[in-house]
Design an enzyme around this catalytic site. Structure first.
Site, short mmCIF file in Angstrom:
data_model
loop_
_atom_site.label_atom_id
_atom_site.label_comp_id
_atom_site.label_asym_id
_atom_site.label_seq_id
_atom_site.Cartn_x
_atom_site.Cartn_y
_atom_site.Cartn_z
N THR A 125 -56.13 12.27 95.60
CA THR A 125 -56.35 10.98 96.24
C THR A 125 -57.80 10.82 96.69
OG1 THR A 125 -55.79 9.73 98.25
CG2 THR A 125 -55.49 12.09 98.37
N ASP A 126 -58.24 9.57 96.79
CA ASP A 126 -59.59 9.31 97.32
C ASP A 126 -59.70 9.68 98.80
OD1 ASP A 126 -58.06 7.23 98.37
OD2 ASP A 126 -59.43 5.63 97.78
N GLU A 127 -58.54 9.84 99.46
CA GLU A 127 -58.59 10.15 100.90
C GLU A 127 -59.21 11.51 101.20
OE1 GLU A 127 -55.20 9.27 103.30
OE2 GLU A 127 -54.72 7.47 102.17
N TYR A 153 -52.31 14.64 106.09
CA TYR A 153 -52.02 14.36 104.67
C TYR A 153 -53.24 14.64 103.80
CZ TYR A 153 -51.84 11.58 100.39
OH TYR A 153 -51.94 11.17 99.08
N LYS A 157 -54.02 17.44 100.79
CA LYS A 157 -54.42 17.12 99.41
C LYS A 157 -55.76 17.78 99.06
CE LYS A 157 -52.45 14.70 96.94
NZ LYS A 157 -51.31 14.95 96.00
N ARG A 217 -59.16 -1.03 101.94
CA ARG A 217 -58.66 -0.14 100.90
C ARG A 217 -59.06 -0.74 99.54
NH1 ARG A 217 -58.46 2.38 104.78
NH2 ARG A 217 -56.77 3.63 105.69
N ASN A 252 -57.13 -5.12 105.12
CA ASN A 252 -55.66 -5.13 105.22
C ASN A 252 -55.12 -6.52 105.55
OD1 ASN A 252 -55.66 -2.39 104.74
ND2 ASN A 252 -55.44 -1.81 106.90
N ARG A 276 -53.37 3.24 113.93
CA ARG A 276 -53.01 4.59 113.45
C ARG A 276 -54.05 5.57 114.02
NH1 ARG A 276 -53.01 5.12 106.99
NH2 ARG A 276 -50.81 4.64 107.17
N GLY A 278 -56.81 8.21 114.24
CA GLY A 278 -57.75 8.73 113.22
C GLY A 278 -57.90 7.83 112.00
P1 NAD Z 1 -44.00 9.03 96.72
O1 NAD Z 1 -43.87 9.48 98.14
O2 NAD Z 1 -43.52 7.68 96.32
O3 NAD Z 1 -43.26 10.09 95.76
C1 NAD Z 1 -43.33 11.46 95.95
C2 NAD Z 1 -42.21 12.10 95.14
O4 NAD Z 1 -42.32 13.53 95.29
C3 NAD Z 1 -40.81 11.73 95.60
O5 NAD Z 1 -39.99 11.42 94.51
C4 NAD Z 1 -40.30 12.98 96.31
O6 NAD Z 1 -38.89 13.13 96.25
C5 NAD Z 1 -41.03 14.06 95.56
N1 NAD Z 1 -41.20 15.29 96.34
C6 NAD Z 1 -41.69 15.40 97.61
N2 NAD Z 1 -41.65 16.67 98.00
C7 NAD Z 1 -41.17 17.40 96.96
C8 NAD Z 1 -40.94 18.78 96.75
N3 NAD Z 1 -41.18 19.69 97.71
N4 NAD Z 1 -40.45 19.17 95.56
C9 NAD Z 1 -40.18 18.27 94.58
N5 NAD Z 1 -40.38 16.95 94.73
C10 NAD Z 1 -40.87 16.52 95.91
O7 NAD Z 1 -45.54 9.22 96.36
P2 NAD Z 1 -46.48 8.36 95.41
O8 NAD Z 1 -47.06 7.26 96.18
O9 NAD Z 1 -45.77 8.11 94.14
O10 NAD Z 1 -47.64 9.43 95.16
C11 NAD Z 1 -47.56 10.36 94.09
C12 NAD Z 1 -48.78 11.24 94.09
O11 NAD Z 1 -49.94 10.43 93.95
C13 NAD Z 1 -48.97 12.03 95.39
O12 NAD Z 1 -49.44 13.31 95.05
C14 NAD Z 1 -50.04 11.24 96.15
O13 NAD Z 1 -50.78 12.11 96.97
C15 NAD Z 1 -50.86 10.70 95.01
N6 NAD Z 1 -51.55 9.41 95.27
C16 NAD Z 1 -50.86 8.33 95.72
C17 NAD Z 1 -51.53 7.11 95.87
C18 NAD Z 1 -50.81 5.87 96.36
O14 NAD Z 1 -51.46 4.85 96.60
N7 NAD Z 1 -49.49 5.87 96.51
C19 NAD Z 1 -52.89 7.01 95.57
C20 NAD Z 1 -53.56 8.17 95.12
C21 NAD Z 1 -52.88 9.35 94.96
O1 DAU Z 2 -56.03 5.94 99.11
C1 DAU Z 2 -54.94 6.54 98.49
C2 DAU Z 2 -53.81 6.73 99.48
O2 DAU Z 2 -53.27 5.44 99.73
C3 DAU Z 2 -52.72 7.67 98.99
O3 DAU Z 2 -53.28 8.96 98.87
C4 DAU Z 2 -51.54 7.71 99.97
O4 DAU Z 2 -50.50 8.50 99.45
C5 DAU Z 2 -51.04 6.29 100.15
O5 DAU Z 2 -49.98 6.28 101.10
C6 DAU Z 2 -52.18 5.38 100.61
O6 DAU Z 2 -52.60 5.73 101.95
P1 DAU Z 2 -52.93 4.60 103.04
O7 DAU Z 2 -52.82 5.19 104.38
O8 DAU Z 2 -54.18 3.88 102.69
O9 DAU Z 2 -51.70 3.59 102.72
P2 DAU Z 2 -50.69 2.77 103.67
O10 DAU Z 2 -49.93 1.85 102.77
O11 DAU Z 2 -49.92 3.64 104.59
O12 DAU Z 2 -51.69 1.90 104.54
C7 DAU Z 2 -52.65 1.03 103.94
C8 DAU Z 2 -53.45 0.41 105.05
O13 DAU Z 2 -52.61 -0.48 105.79
C9 DAU Z 2 -53.98 1.42 106.07
O14 DAU Z 2 -55.25 0.99 106.52
C10 DAU Z 2 -52.97 1.33 107.22
C11 DAU Z 2 -52.51 -0.11 107.16
N1 DAU Z 2 -51.11 -0.37 107.58
C12 DAU Z 2 -50.13 0.39 107.00
C13 DAU Z 2 -48.81 0.19 107.34
C14 DAU Z 2 -47.72 1.02 106.73
C15 DAU Z 2 -50.82 -1.36 108.48
O15 DAU Z 2 -51.73 -2.06 108.98
N2 DAU Z 2 -49.51 -1.57 108.83
C16 DAU Z 2 -48.50 -0.82 108.30
O16 DAU Z 2 -47.32 -1.05 108.68
#
Ligand code: NAD
Ligand code: DAU
Length: 341
Positions: A125-127, A153, A157, A217, A252, A276, A278
């Protein structure tokens, strides 16, 4: 070719499996997912009867089971999506993030070495880079930006990324890493910003915006993330890191207002809540490397992607309801009950 995808019942993993099924008709697919609260087997319902697909309910931290699956399946490529992925949950309970995101990655890499996997891809992730100031739009994350993660988190990563680099350099594991910005699209669990806002708006519930709503974001349509990973696992260079981003920075609050406009709901539903802890201020990714070296370009602009996404949730309200009442958890037993090895 056989591709093993972990976390395939989650948001991006399920989209990726559909992408592979559509674009590599000669591939067989193995999905390993422990089905945590975020794993939803309904996400894969169109693949379950596909003869190219097999599903294992297994935890990536479980050394014995992972070894057994790798020994039986002998995958050529492993793509590790499995993770605890929600920042807010990592603030409440960091332990689960270290177990799955760090130790789980190590377990998968050990099995990949033992069974001669040809490519191990870590979905990061970019985070990991921390955050950027809002008033410096010229600054973007490049692959050379130092790691400076803020939340449990993102620390988990970043730790996994460093471990992947160590396995590549020390043991020669043929590994690549991608670091993507925020994804949006269908099948995203309704705890993340966009699906949560859609779900609440549909029920006329308040839309909780953290802090001043001005955090930024960089949003990318999920299928464009899938196409980038597809390119990296086939054409990316071992040992390399590739940033993936949408060049699409949004505050956002503007995302929330767009969702309300598309659903024809009033802005009065917006409720500012405590920030949130941090909270990262701004993410913005320079994806020049993957564009120049692998020829990747995202296909879906934000206006099109967000309309498609809102439409997906409108057309899949049963999917949302099943999550809300918990019945999505019963689907595994319905499909695989009594068939565990
Ligand atoms: P998600 O939370 O929707 O899915 C995660 C999946 O992993 C789930 O199906 C869960 O059951 C499975 N899982 C969790 N713990 C496990 C374990 N111990 N063993 C086996 N399976 C397990 O997540 P996502 O948003 O689809 O993200 C997928 C990947 O992409 C992650 O590694 C996340 O860090 C990365 N990522 C997500 C985003 C985003 O915007 N969502 C952006 C950049 C990178
Ligand atoms: O940048 C990639 C990351 O993006 C991934 O690595 C993470 O897995 C994914 O969850 C996401 O992280 P963020 O923290 O950016 O996503 P989230 O959807 O939780 O929040 C997006 C923004 O919105 C963040 O600035 C927090 C804000 N937010 C989020 C929620 C859930 C709100 O203002 N209200 C909310 O209820």
């Amino acid at each position: 070719m056989k591709i093993l995808v972990t976390g395939g019942a989650g948001f991006i993993g399920s989209n990726f499996l559909y992408y592979i099924a559509e674009n590599h008709s000669d591939y067989s697919m193995v999905c390993v997912d422990s089905l945590t609260y975020a794993g939803n087997l309904y996400n894969l319902s169109s693949l379950i009867s596909d003869s190219r697909f097999v599903f294992y309910k297994a935890d990536i931290t479980d050394v014995k089971t992972i070894d057994k699956i790798f020994g039986k399946e002998n995958p050529d490529i492993v793509v590790n999506f499995a993770a605890e992925s929600h920042v807010d949950r990592s603030i409440e309970n960091p332990g689960a993030f270290l177990d799955t995101n760090v130790i789980g990655t190590q377990v998968l890499m050990n099995a990949s070495m033992k069974y001669g996997v040809k490519r191990f891809h870590q979905v990061s992730t970019d985070e990991v880079y921390g955050d950027l100031p809002i008033d410096r739009p010229d600054l973007l994350f490049t692959e050379e930006t130092p790691l400076h993660p803020s939340s449990p988190y993102s620390v988990s990563k970043a730790s996994a990324d460093m471990l992947v680099q160590a396995y590549n350099r020390t043991y020669g594991l043929p590994a690549t890493i991608s670091r993507c910005s925020n994804n949006y699209g269908g099948y995203q669990f309704p705890e993340k910003l966009i699906p949560l806002m859609i779900t609440n708006a549909l029920q006329d519930k308040p839309l909780p915006v953290y802090g001043d709503g001005l955090n930024i974001r960089d949003w990318l349509y999920v299928k464009d993330h899938c196409s980038a990973i597809d390119l990296i696992i086939h054409k990316g260079k071992e040992g390399e890191i590739y940033n993936i981003g949408g060049n699409n920075e949004k505050h956002n609050i503007d995302i929330v207002k767009t969702v309300l406009r598309l659903l024809k709901k009033p802005e009065a539903l917006i409720t500012y809540v405590k920030d949130r802890p941090g909270h990262d201020r701004r993410y913005a990714v320079d994806s020049g490397k993957i564009r120049a070296e692998l020829g990747w370009t995202p296909k879906t602009d934000f206006d099109t992607g967000i309309e498609k996404t809102v439409k997906w949730y409108l057309e899949n309200q049963k999917w949302l309801q099943d999550i809300e009442d918990g019945s999505y958890k019963e689907y595994y037993d319905k499909i695989y009950g009594g068939r565990d090895e």
